[in-house]
Scaffold this motif. Structure first.
Motif, mmCIF file in Angstrom:
data_model
loop_
_atom_site.group_PDB
_atom_site.id
_atom_site.type_symbol
_atom_site.label_atom_id
_atom_site.label_comp_id
_atom_site.label_asym_id
_atom_site.label_seq_id
_atom_site.Cartn_x
_atom_site.Cartn_y
_atom_site.Cartn_z
ATOM 1 N N PHE A 73 0.810 -1.220 0.000
ATOM 2 C CA PHE A 73 0.000 0.000 0.000
ATOM 3 C C PHE A 73 0.847 1.275 0.000
ATOM 4 C CE2 PHE A 73 -3.046 -3.137 1.555
ATOM 5 C CZ PHE A 73 -4.148 -2.832 0.767
ATOM 6 N N GLY A 74 2.177 1.107 -0.003
ATOM 7 C CA GLY A 74 3.057 2.265 -0.113
ATOM 8 C C GLY A 74 2.980 3.222 1.060
ATOM 9 N N LEU A 75 2.707 2.720 2.256
ATOM 10 C CA LEU A 75 2.493 3.604 3.401
ATOM 11 C C LEU A 75 3.699 4.487 3.722
ATOM 12 C CD1 LEU A 75 0.476 1.285 5.835
ATOM 13 C CD2 LEU A 75 -0.358 2.839 4.061
ATOM 14 N N PRO A 76 4.945 3.980 3.716
ATOM 15 C CA PRO A 76 6.080 4.854 4.054
ATOM 16 C C PRO A 76 6.267 5.998 3.063
ATOM 17 C CG PRO A 76 6.725 2.541 4.175
ATOM 18 C CD PRO A 76 5.402 2.599 3.491
ATOM 19 N N ASP A 77 5.823 5.798 1.807
ATOM 20 C CA ASP A 77 6.001 6.826 0.778
ATOM 21 C C ASP A 77 4.793 7.745 0.644
ATOM 22 O OD1 ASP A 77 8.598 5.962 -0.105
ATOM 23 O OD2 ASP A 77 7.631 4.262 -1.071
ATOM 24 N N ARG A 78 3.625 7.302 1.114
ATOM 25 C CA ARG A 78 2.404 8.094 0.929
ATOM 26 C C ARG A 78 2.004 8.863 2.182
ATOM 27 N NH1 ARG A 78 -1.792 4.223 0.055
ATOM 28 N NH2 ARG A 78 -3.127 5.989 -0.500
ATOM 29 N N LEU A 79 2.373 8.366 3.367
ATOM 30 C CA LEU A 79 2.004 9.016 4.619
ATOM 31 C C LEU A 79 3.186 9.773 5.204
ATOM 32 C CD1 LEU A 79 0.032 6.086 6.312
ATOM 33 C CD2 LEU A 79 -0.867 7.894 4.828
ATOM 34 N N ASP A 80 2.900 10.636 6.171
ATOM 35 C CA ASP A 80 3.978 11.275 6.923
ATOM 36 C C ASP A 80 4.652 10.181 7.748
ATOM 37 O OD1 ASP A 80 5.553 12.581 8.891
ATOM 38 O OD2 ASP A 80 4.308 14.363 8.773
ATOM 39 N N PRO A 81 5.908 9.849 7.462
ATOM 40 C CA PRO A 81 6.542 8.714 8.139
ATOM 41 C C PRO A 81 6.681 8.908 9.638
ATOM 42 C CG PRO A 81 8.153 9.973 6.873
ATOM 43 C CD PRO A 81 6.813 10.495 6.495
ATOM 44 N N ARG A 82 6.719 10.147 10.098
ATOM 45 C CA ARG A 82 6.836 10.386 11.544
ATOM 46 C C ARG A 82 5.567 9.953 12.268
ATOM 47 N NH1 ARG A 82 8.356 16.533 10.456
ATOM 48 N NH2 ARG A 82 6.548 16.113 9.120
ATOM 49 N N LEU A 83 4.416 10.249 11.672
ATOM 50 C CA LEU A 83 3.151 9.831 12.286
ATOM 51 C C LEU A 83 3.000 8.313 12.245
ATOM 52 C CD1 LEU A 83 0.729 12.547 10.824
ATOM 53 C CD2 LEU A 83 1.722 12.450 13.120
ATOM 54 N N LEU A 84 3.425 7.719 11.136
ATOM 55 C CA LEU A 84 3.362 6.259 11.018
ATOM 56 C C LEU A 84 4.254 5.595 12.048
ATOM 57 C CD1 LEU A 84 2.308 3.811 9.483
ATOM 58 C CD2 LEU A 84 4.151 4.136 7.811
ATOM 59 N N PHE A 85 5.451 6.119 12.237
ATOM 60 C CA PHE A 85 6.393 5.613 13.233
ATOM 61 C C PHE A 85 5.793 5.716 14.632
ATOM 62 C CE2 PHE A 85 11.053 4.988 14.180
ATOM 63 C CZ PHE A 85 10.969 5.061 15.564
ATOM 64 N N ALA A 86 5.277 6.898 14.970
ATOM 65 C CA ALA A 86 4.755 7.132 16.326
ATOM 66 C C ALA A 86 3.564 6.233 16.641
ATOM 67 C CB ALA A 86 4.370 8.601 16.476
ATOM 68 N N GLY A 87 2.621 6.138 15.704
ATOM 69 C CA GLY A 87 1.447 5.306 15.938
ATOM 70 C C GLY A 87 1.799 3.836 16.067
ATOM 71 N N SER A 88 2.729 3.373 15.210
ATOM 72 C CA SER A 88 3.139 1.968 15.256
ATOM 73 C C SER A 88 3.836 1.643 16.569
ATOM 74 C CB SER A 88 4.072 1.663 14.077
ATOM 75 O OG SER A 88 3.424 1.872 12.848
ATOM 76 N N ALA A 89 4.718 2.538 17.023
ATOM 77 C CA ALA A 89 5.440 2.306 18.278
ATOM 78 C C ALA A 89 4.485 2.256 19.464
ATOM 79 C CB ALA A 89 6.489 3.394 18.480
ATOM 80 N N ALA A 90 3.467 3.112 19.459
ATOM 81 C CA ALA A 90 2.503 3.143 20.571
ATOM 82 C C ALA A 90 1.714 1.829 20.647
ATOM 83 C CB ALA A 90 1.560 4.331 20.400
ATOM 84 N N ILE A 91 1.256 1.333 19.505
ATOM 85 C CA ILE A 91 0.497 0.082 19.499
ATOM 86 C C ILE A 91 1.397 -1.091 19.887
ATOM 87 C CG2 ILE A 91 -0.867 -1.503 18.095
ATOM 88 C CD1 ILE A 91 -1.700 0.907 16.397
ATOM 89 N N ALA A 92 2.639 -1.088 19.399
ATOM 90 C CA ALA A 92 3.585 -2.146 19.758
ATOM 91 C C ALA A 92 3.839 -2.161 21.262
ATOM 92 C CB ALA A 92 4.901 -1.961 19.005
ATOM 93 N N ALA A 93 3.948 -0.974 21.861
ATOM 94 C CA ALA A 93 4.160 -0.876 23.308
ATOM 95 C C ALA A 93 2.983 -1.477 24.073
ATOM 96 C CB ALA A 93 4.371 0.583 23.704
ATOM 97 N N ALA A 94 1.765 -1.190 23.607
ATOM 98 C CA ALA A 94 0.572 -1.726 24.271
ATOM 99 C C ALA A 94 0.516 -3.249 24.148
ATOM 100 C CB ALA A 94 -0.680 -1.096 23.666
ATOM 101 N N ALA A 95 0.872 -3.763 22.952
ATOM 102 C CA ALA A 95 0.867 -5.215 22.753
ATOM 103 C C ALA A 95 1.894 -5.891 23.658
ATOM 104 C CB ALA A 95 1.151 -5.538 21.286
ATOM 105 N N ASN A 96 3.051 -5.287 23.785
ATOM 106 C CA ASN A 96 4.086 -5.853 24.656
ATOM 107 C C ASN A 96 3.646 -5.840 26.114
ATOM 108 O OD1 ASN A 96 7.045 -6.728 24.869
ATOM 109 N ND2 ASN A 96 6.984 -5.032 26.316
ATOM 110 N N ALA A 97 2.974 -4.766 26.517
ATOM 111 C CA ALA A 97 2.503 -4.653 27.899
ATOM 112 C C ALA A 97 1.467 -5.719 28.239
ATOM 113 C CB ALA A 97 1.920 -3.264 28.142
ATOM 114 N N SER A 98 0.766 -6.236 27.217
ATOM 115 C CA SER A 98 -0.242 -7.265 27.486
ATOM 116 C C SER A 98 0.380 -8.567 27.985
ATOM 117 C CB SER A 98 -1.065 -7.535 26.215
ATOM 118 O OG SER A 98 -0.284 -8.177 25.228
ATOM 119 N N LEU A 99 1.709 -8.720 27.823
ATOM 120 C CA LEU A 99 2.388 -9.899 28.379
ATOM 121 C C LEU A 99 2.269 -9.939 29.897
ATOM 122 C CD1 LEU A 99 5.697 -9.957 26.281
ATOM 123 C CD2 LEU A 99 3.694 -11.425 25.989
ATOM 124 N N LEU A 100 2.024 -8.784 30.499
ATOM 125 C CA LEU A 100 1.919 -8.709 31.954
ATOM 126 C C LEU A 100 0.680 -9.431 32.472
ATOM 127 C CD1 LEU A 100 2.925 -4.947 32.409
ATOM 128 C CD2 LEU A 100 4.346 -6.961 32.828
#
Length: 402
Positions: A73-100
């Motif tokens: 879908f060309g997300l890194p080239d079509r979207l603002d990569p900073r917003l994509l990075f930030a949103g992805s990191a936040a969701i990844a953090a939440a998924a990792n926290a679910s290990l608790l």
């Protein structure tokens, strides 16, 4: 005025790359978390060898799925990569926290690791997209710095496991907070003067990987590199523990193996930055060929010294860890060099998707192969990857020179 403007641009470039590196370290600290805390988890629950491997390989599988979708879908080239990075990191953090709250080694924990990997596909390749936008003549060095940061982040779980001690939940919580903070920090980075943005969705973008021969050879070198890299990273701590246990008591062997695993992975980060500094002068292909020759030789050497003196095994592991990574950055830089700028982000993402598809097999198969042929045999098999990757780089070098 011109000199002042150049100095301002350099400061902005240095600040943005520095911010991106810190954000990358923080977010990628999630990758090997389950492998780092596995000894403590095994004290709380019975986890079969297959599920132990699944906790690590689920991250690879998730990353592949996320990277494929992002590339198509060309997300890194079509979207603002900073917003994509930030949103992805936040969701990844939440998924990792679910290990608790998940049962160690249970279905939920494996799903959480899959989601973590899928979201990290919006971190590492997207960071590459931002980085290549800041330079052309020094692109090898810039990408080397980012991949070095990725490496420090990948090594961090081993230190976090030491910090958490017997309480693995502390390590998981710290890593989740770091990843979320890293995503937020990326929002303050700037986009460089060579940043190119695709105007619309084009499914044909990824076909450049086959129609462009130079890009295809860079992909081939990367696949040879990935055959070896993540199997080594994921299991080097376990392998060192088994080797050190010949001479040391169990507790001492585990602690020294964790320090050795961190040192081996971190050594790659340092070497990656150093290799990037030379890549723009002597050629990215030459750095890749040299790195793969040394790492392949170190893998063979490890097969012979495994179970030997602790200092010797540790020394070989550190050399292997230092040599195994500098080529990684150059494969990404070569794709960016030979691809259209507006497609570079998607093609680098697709490159990582193919590479991590391979690592899903190697990470999952490693403990099974160890049972069949032992660690020395597995180390020897790992050397096949850099041998084939080096051949691809030699062909690319000849083509570029011609």
């Amino acid at each position: 005025m011109v000199d002042q403007a150049r100095m301002t641009d350099r400061r902005t470039k240095f600040l943005s790359i520095s911010i991106l590196m810190v954000a990358e370290i923080a977010a990628m600290s999630l990758w090997f978390m389950s492998a780092a805390i596995l000894p403590e988890m095994l004290q709380e629950a019975v986890i079969s060898p297959a599920r132990q491997a699944a906790l690590s390989s689920a991250v690879q599988a998730g990353f592949v799925a996320g990277a494929l979708l992002s590339a198509v879908f060309g997300l890194p080239d079509r979207l603002d990569p900073r917003l994509l990075f930030a949103g992805s990191a936040a969701i990844a953090a939440a998924a990792n926290a679910s290990l608790l709250v998940a049962t160690p080694g249970g279905d939920l924990s494996i799903v959480a690791r899959f989601v973590t990997g899928a979201m990290l596909a919006g971190v590492y390749p997207v960071g590459l997209k931002i980085t290549v936008g800041w330079g052309r003549d020094d692109r090898g060095f810039l990408v080397g710095m980012l991949v070095g940061a990725l490496t420090f982040g990948s090594a961090a779980p081993h230190l976090l496991a030491l910090a958490g001690g017997a309480d693995w939940q502390i390590s998981v919580a710290i890593a989740s907070l770091l990843a979320a903070a890293g995503g937020f920090l990326c929002l303050f980075a700037r986009l460089g003067p060579f940043h190119a943005r695709a105007g619309q969705f084009d499914i044909r973008t990824v076909t450049e990987a086959w129609t462009n021969r130079k890009v295809r050879l860079a992909y081939a070198g990367y696949l040879g590199h990935m055959w070896e890299l993540y199997a080594m990273w994921a299991w080097i701590g376990v392998a060192l523990t088994a080797s050190f246990a010949v001479y040391l008591q169990e507790g001492a062997a585990v602690m020294l193996a964790r320090i050795g695993a961190f040192g081996a992975i971190a050594a790659g980060g340092v070497a990656c930055i150093a290799g990037g500094a030379f890549a723009d002068r002597i050629g990215k292909e030459n750095i890749a060929i040299l790195a793969m020759a040394i790492s392949g030789g170190a893998a063979i050497t490890m097969a012979f010294v495994f179970g030997g003196p602790v200092w010797l095994v540790l020394l070989v592991a550190l050399v292997w860890g230092a040599a195994i990574l500098p080529d990684s950055a150059q494969f990404s830089a070569l794709v960016a060099d030979h691809a259209p700028p507006e497609k570079a982000g998607s093609l680098m993402t697709f490159q990582t998707a193919l590479g991590f598809s391979l690592t899903f097999f190697t990470v999952q198969a490693t403990p099974l192969a160890v049972e069949a042929i032992g660690w020395p045999g597995v180390f020897a098999l790992m050397a096949a990857g850099p041998a084939l990757g080096g051949l691809a780089m030699w062909r690319l070098k000849r083509m570029t020179s011609a």
